[in-house]
Motif scaffolding. Sequence first.
Motif: not given
Length: 792
Positions: A580-581, A748, A751, A756-759
């Motif tokens: 998801d992340k 899905n 990664w 993208s989809s990264t903090t």
Amino acid sequence: MKFNILFILSFCSVGIVAQNIQNNPGSNHGNRFEQLGTILPTPNIYRTASGAPGHGYWQNRADYNITAYLDEDKRNLKGSETITYYNNSPDDLDYIWLQLDENQQSTVKKADFQFSSTLPQSTNDQQLKVSELPVKDNGYGVNLEKVTNASGNPLKYTINQTMMRIDLPKTLKKGEQLVFKVDWNYNIPNRMKMGGRGGYENFAEDGNDLYTMTQWYPRMCVYSDFHGWQNHQFTGRGEFALVFGNFKVSMNVPADHIVGGTGECKNYDQVLTSDQLGRYRKAESANEPIEIVTLDEAKKAEKNHSKQRKTWNFEANDVRDFAWTTSRKFVWDGMRVIIPENNNKVMAMSFYPKEAYALYRKYSTKAVAHTIKTYSEFTIPYPYPVAQSVEAANGMEYPMICFNFGRTEKDGTYSEGTKNGMIGVVIHEVGHNFFPMIINSDERQWSWMDEGLNTFTEYLTEEKWDNKFPSKRGPAWTIVDYMKLPKDQLEPIMSNSENIIQFGPNAYSKPATGLNILRETIMGRELFDKAYKTYAKRWAFKHPEPADFFRTMEDASGEDLDWFWRGWFYGTDPVDIAIDKVTIATPDLDAIPMAKEETYTVDKPLQNEFQDISKIRNKEDKNITFDVEKDKSLQDFYYRYDRGQEKVDNSKTYTLKKDENAALDSKDKDKFKNITAYQIDFVNKGGLVMPVILEFTFEDGTKLYDKSSAQIWRQNEKKISKTFYFDKKLKSIQLDPMRETADIDTSNNLWSNDGSSTTSSKFQLFKQKQDGPVRGGSNGKVNPMQAAGKKS
């Protein structure tokens, strides 16, 4: 975010640390990890909680003495049998049940489990049939001539479609046996047109028939501790529940026919030519298949239909059924196979018409030999003296004999697909000797217990035949298309065979895939193989039920698999785990706190604010004493303190030295400046939990693998997180890189470190205090400062 820096130091070169930081009970709980409990039957003296037969286990048996007469001109079989039925149950029986499977071919005697029908947009003249009401008798099905006791006196019986109840004039008590006789006949159906497992196939070019004689005699139903009489109707799909026994069978056929059957022929010297008998004797010690009846002999026999007759005599012990085949078209080859585990010398043989010669002569008997040897490695040693494959344009199994497809083009050529299909079906049908012919499950109720377990073992056997064999069932990825179907098109594996819509995927593929996932991904080969062999050994020549399999697999491996049985066998949820992340965090080196001294003063021990009734009564109980000197094991600080045996000096102050409990020094900064933390958040979209398998690819091209068991989902079945610390930068993370969990959506599962989809975030470093345990120590004593200390 806190972590133990000492732990980090020990992994600094690679930098793996994993932790589940997602613990939100609010989003739980689907009970996927609860025990099956009352879903499984209560263990008893017949079937234990370990999955083994209990000390009171029993099963009935039936011995058969049968004579059969094949009228090739009328395509009619006439039979007479004497059955000796042994009541080993603890129950008295007032009636018994037999199966009349051939009634399934009758328009008026069959079970008539109908399906709904709709008006087609188009049809053809073969499909278009004027409805005749009432339905007319097509002349097929069993015609009973007489049913008598051993003295020839008639027995009262009632036929209910494909089942026959015989009412006994005298109760058959525990430990007694019943001898009775049945005479019958039936018209043999054209199985190529009418379907079904048994019947004849006509070869128009040479005017000959090939007969597969299956479900051909009235057979005893199973009476068991778990079901009573298994007398569910035979509709053509749900296969058979049968009792073990010994068979003596004589088949009277045209003299130019060749016969193969369950067990061993006892009069080859009377029915074979001297040349054929000599070749058979040679094949008994051969390591390569030898033609016993040659291609030239078979072609010659096709041209002359003999009016003479011969009787072939067969015997088979400890089998649950008897099937046979006969035709003048047969080429017949054989070779000896030695099973190392029990030194059993087995005759592996094949029967086939010229239409299959180029394939069967090359592969069939060798596939038979390979199958019984490989299954013997994974289950139990093959116990029978014979294993046979018959080419009959279909696939079906019986003890020591099975029917398979595999014909070539007219010029003898064949495609790779035909070859692989033929080898696969031979392995599958020969493998059924183990499931369910020996490990004798109830096929009428649980198709997966024979088809699923056999398909899984077939996959193992195909892999040992050829590592590149294109197996269609077994690997996890092959079940994905089925698992993607809408829920209203799926049934649990634990469904009655008559109710399954997608029969192939449900009864064959999904259970086989589940077992392969258990072996490769969840349990590991060593644990799985031991448990699987234990199940086969425990239930060989017995009647296992699903609970016996589930319990044995856990009992012999030490693995709690209830979550897997619940999800894979009792449910319809697919696997769809997604990344998801990903949160990337680096140390905040500028925020490292400087070391400082800390002081503690001694205070009274912490106690519960409320003294409950148990504590009060125990304190007042004069029978509870404490002697420090005599019983060192009871030196509990709180216990002594509460009774005035321990004093605390509140006036003292204790200083903790910097090197005992301190923050990081600035000199440590360089050690951790290259460490990066990655928190990976996963969501369970499909519902079925599975191990989390990750492949890390770093910027320098190296790879690293990590695997967490499915237990990581125990506290939250919907969302979890894993955190890793590495001393080099990640390029990508791949979930389930080998496609071993049957994940239905791999889009899905990847990664990439492209933003993208990264903090991003920072984390602080500190050294954890080492206060030690509250109680105990190397000598069991308690440090009062640790037990009563307070930070000032």
